[in-house]
Design a protein around this motif. Structure first.
Motif: not given
Length: 221
Positions: A1-3, A26-27, A37-38, A42-43, A170, A173
């Motif tokens: 996941m990316r955030v 993204l979030k 949360e991360v 994750d990226e 990216y 996305t």
């Protein structure tokens, strides 16, 4: 996941991080939220601010997360002083780092920040006044105005460069440049992304570092 993870003291970094997150889908999490949360897998695109060329909370963030890019607020125009920040914070050359202009009003400083910025302002203005007029750059003049008069330059269009990088890196996305409509092409001219079509990677030139602007001073964060 990316955030997106951000460290913000007075709201400007948070604003930029949330605009970026909205534009990319993204979030976005504050640094404190991200601790639960991360994950390390994750990226993370890390938004923060700097004081005397030191990216605030960067050491903590690098221990906790897999940071793939940095977006750092300061007083200089967006896109400048990139190499100075990389050198001062030991950021690997292959890691993208983007600078964003923030906001600053001296009357909002409290505690140690009030004392530090008072000293910084005095030193910078003195050096500026001792510099021959024909050697003063436009960025120097902007810095003096920022330090003495204050200013707010936080706006979505300043995210153009980092959004362009994200869109190229990216392409499957990334969303169109919703946050920078003033800079991006009109919606009718945007070519839809085709999954089998290789993106054209047009490098974005980085503004050269100006050796006269030491130290790199924090904008309102």
């Amino acid at each position: 996941m990316r955030v997106v993870v951000y460290n913000s003291r007075m709201g400007s970094t948070k604003k930029y991080a949330e605009w970026f997150a909205q534009s990319t889908g993204l979030k976005a999490y504050s640094l404190d939220e991200a601790k639960t949360e991360v994950s390390k897998e994750d990226e993370v695109i890390f938004f923060s601010w700097n004081l005397h060329a030191k990216i605030q909370e960067v050491d903590k963030a690098e221990k906790l997360f897999n940071i793939i890019a940095y977006a750092i607020l300061g007083m200089q125009p967006s896109g400048t002083m990139v190499q100075d920040l990389k050198d001062s914070n030991f950021i690997p050359e292959d890691k993208p780092l983007f600078t964003l202009i923030g906001r600053y009003y001296s009357e909002e400083n409290t505690g140690m920040y009030k004392l530090i910025m008072k000293m910084v302002t005095k030193t910078f203005v003195k050096n500026f006044n001792n510099t021959p007029e024909d050697e003063r750059t436009e960025v120097d003049k902007m810095m003096v105005h920022f330090l003495t008069e204050g200013g707010d330059h936080v706006q979505e269009s300043e995210l153009a460069e980092i959004l362009r990088w994200y869109r190229v890196t990216y392409p499957s996305t990334a969303t169109p440049f919703d946050a920078v409509s003033e800079v991006a092409a009109p919606e009718s001219d945007l070519k839809p992304f085709v999954a089998d079509e290789a993106p054209v990677e047009a490098p974005v030139p980085e503004a050269p570092s100006d050796p006269t602007l030491k130290p790199f001073i924090a904008g309102e964060e």
